[in-house]
Motif scaffolding. Structure first.
Motif, PDB file in Angstrom:
ATOM      1  N   VAL A  96       0.843  -1.179   0.000  1.00  0.00           N
ATOM      2  CA  VAL A  96       0.000   0.000   0.000  1.00  0.00           C
ATOM      3  C   VAL A  96       0.886   1.240   0.000  1.00  0.00           C
ATOM      4  O   VAL A  96       2.000   1.221   0.533  1.00  0.00           O
ATOM      5  CB  VAL A  96      -0.966   0.020   1.206  1.00  0.00           C
ATOM      6  N   SER A  97       0.395   2.294  -0.630  1.00  0.00           N
ATOM      7  CA  SER A  97       1.161   3.523  -0.792  1.00  0.00           C
ATOM      8  C   SER A  97       0.399   4.695  -0.213  1.00  0.00           C
ATOM      9  O   SER A  97      -0.826   4.660  -0.100  1.00  0.00           O
ATOM     10  CB  SER A  97       1.421   3.785  -2.282  1.00  0.00           C
ATOM     11  N   CYS A  98       1.148   5.726   0.126  1.00  0.00           N
ATOM     12  CA  CYS A  98       0.558   6.945   0.656  1.00  0.00           C
ATOM     13  C   CYS A  98       1.272   8.128   0.024  1.00  0.00           C
ATOM     14  O   CYS A  98       2.456   8.368   0.304  1.00  0.00           O
ATOM     15  CB  CYS A  98       0.691   6.983   2.171  1.00  0.00           C
ATOM     16  N   ALA A  99       0.581   8.850  -0.836  1.00  0.00           N
ATOM     17  CA  ALA A  99       1.146  10.030  -1.480  1.00  0.00           C
ATOM     18  C   ALA A  99       0.946  11.237  -0.578  1.00  0.00           C
ATOM     19  O   ALA A  99      -0.176  11.496  -0.130  1.00  0.00           O
ATOM     20  CB  ALA A  99       0.478  10.257  -2.826  1.00  0.00           C
ATOM     21  N   VAL A 100       2.022  11.959  -0.325  1.00  0.00           N
ATOM     22  CA  VAL A 100       2.003  13.096   0.600  1.00  0.00           C
ATOM     23  C   VAL A 100       2.185  14.389  -0.182  1.00  0.00           C
ATOM     24  O   VAL A 100       3.081  14.499  -1.013  1.00  0.00           O
ATOM     25  CB  VAL A 100       3.129  12.969   1.639  1.00  0.00           C
ATOM     26  N   SER A 101       1.362  15.360   0.108  1.00  0.00           N
ATOM     27  CA  SER A 101       1.516  16.666  -0.515  1.00  0.00           C
ATOM     28  C   SER A 101       1.284  17.758   0.517  1.00  0.00           C
ATOM     29  O   SER A 101       0.584  17.544   1.506  1.00  0.00           O
ATOM     30  CB  SER A 101       0.542  16.828  -1.682  1.00  0.00           C
ATOM     31  N   MET A 110       6.040   9.484  10.105  1.00  0.00           N
ATOM     32  CA  MET A 110       4.959   8.984   9.277  1.00  0.00           C
ATOM     33  C   MET A 110       4.644   7.559   9.699  1.00  0.00           C
ATOM     34  O   MET A 110       5.548   6.757   9.925  1.00  0.00           O
ATOM     35  CB  MET A 110       5.338   9.026   7.805  1.00  0.00           C
ATOM     36  N   GLY A 111       3.381   7.272   9.805  1.00  0.00           N
ATOM     37  CA  GLY A 111       2.989   5.967  10.295  1.00  0.00           C
ATOM     38  C   GLY A 111       1.870   5.335   9.499  1.00  0.00           C
ATOM     39  O   GLY A 111       1.175   6.002   8.742  1.00  0.00           O
ATOM     40  N   SER A 126      -0.833  14.523  13.138  1.00  0.00           N
ATOM     41  CA  SER A 126      -1.771  15.621  12.913  1.00  0.00           C
ATOM     42  C   SER A 126      -2.593  15.446  11.641  1.00  0.00           C
ATOM     43  O   SER A 126      -3.628  16.083  11.485  1.00  0.00           O
ATOM     44  CB  SER A 126      -0.999  16.944  12.815  1.00  0.00           C
ATOM     45  N   PHE A 127      -2.108  14.610  10.742  1.00  0.00           N
ATOM     46  CA  PHE A 127      -2.768  14.481   9.452  1.00  0.00           C
ATOM     47  C   PHE A 127      -2.978  13.006   9.129  1.00  0.00           C
ATOM     48  O   PHE A 127      -2.109  12.178   9.378  1.00  0.00           O
ATOM     49  CB  PHE A 127      -1.925  15.143   8.354  1.00  0.00           C
ATOM     50  N   TRP A 128      -4.129  12.715   8.546  1.00  0.00           N
ATOM     51  CA  TRP A 128      -4.519  11.341   8.257  1.00  0.00           C
ATOM     52  C   TRP A 128      -5.054  11.229   6.840  1.00  0.00           C
ATOM     53  O   TRP A 128      -5.696  12.159   6.334  1.00  0.00           O
ATOM     54  CB  TRP A 128      -5.589  10.872   9.240  1.00  0.00           C
ATOM     55  N   GLY A 129      -4.836  10.079   6.236  1.00  0.00           N
ATOM     56  CA  GLY A 129      -5.441   9.783   4.957  1.00  0.00           C
ATOM     57  C   GLY A 129      -6.827   9.194   5.144  1.00  0.00           C
ATOM     58  O   GLY A 129      -7.293   9.004   6.265  1.00  0.00           O
ATOM     59  N   CYS A 145      -2.613   5.949   6.513  1.00  0.00           N
ATOM     60  CA  CYS A 145      -1.319   6.558   6.768  1.00  0.00           C
ATOM     61  C   CYS A 145      -1.544   7.870   7.514  1.00  0.00           C
ATOM     62  O   CYS A 145      -2.620   8.472   7.426  1.00  0.00           O
ATOM     63  CB  CYS A 145      -0.528   6.787   5.485  1.00  0.00           C
ATOM     64  N   ALA A 146      -0.530   8.274   8.252  1.00  0.00           N
ATOM     65  CA  ALA A 146      -0.623   9.469   9.071  1.00  0.00           C
ATOM     66  C   ALA A 146       0.722  10.161   9.129  1.00  0.00           C
ATOM     67  O   ALA A 146       1.761   9.519   8.981  1.00  0.00           O
ATOM     68  CB  ALA A 146      -1.091   9.099  10.484  1.00  0.00           C
TER      69      ALA A 146
END
Length: 125
Positions: free
Chosen positions: A20-25, A34-35, A113-116, A96-97
């Motif tokens: 699984v992938s998590c694109a961050v912007s 990152m978790g 602080s941020f979640w997908g 992801c977070a």
């Protein structure tokens, strides 16, 4: 604005693999925690793995140690979770977070602080 977008979930048989992938912007800091977390129906959210981008230190839950690998591609601003030897009990929504901490409490959701929005992983027996 920080955005995290997961992808790559799906269905796989026990013993199989999935990444699984998590694109961050929108994240302007060079070092952060990152978790990956997961939550199965009727169960509490569980910290699966984390990486501190400042030095690449990684952290894993005992339940996935030796089977899952967290990694990052800085050029693509993407976080990955490679999952091998999957078990039916790995079935969950994976999130992801990201947070500004040092990953000291990486498995605690308050570190982030941020979640997908999550991506579903289903492992059949």
């Amino acid at each position: 604005q920080v955005q995290l977008v997961e992808s790559g979930g799906g269905s796989v048989q026990a013993g199989g693999s999935l990444t699984v992938s998590c694109a961050v912007s929108g994240y302007t800091y060079s070092s952060y925690c990152m978790g990956w977390f997961r939550q199965a129906p009727g169960k509490e959210r569980e910290g699966v793995a984390a990486i501190y981008t400042g030095n690449g230190s990684t952290y894993y839950a005992d339940s996935v140690k030796g089977r899952f690998t967290i990694s990052q591609d800085n050029a693509k601003n993407t976080l990955y979770l490679q999952m091998n030897s999957l078990k039916p009990e790995d079935t969950a929504m994976y999130y992801c977070a990201a947070g500004w901490g040092l990953c000291i409490n990486w498995s605690d959701g308050v570190e982030y602080s941020f979640w997908g929005q999550g991506t579903q992983v289903t492992v059949s027996s």
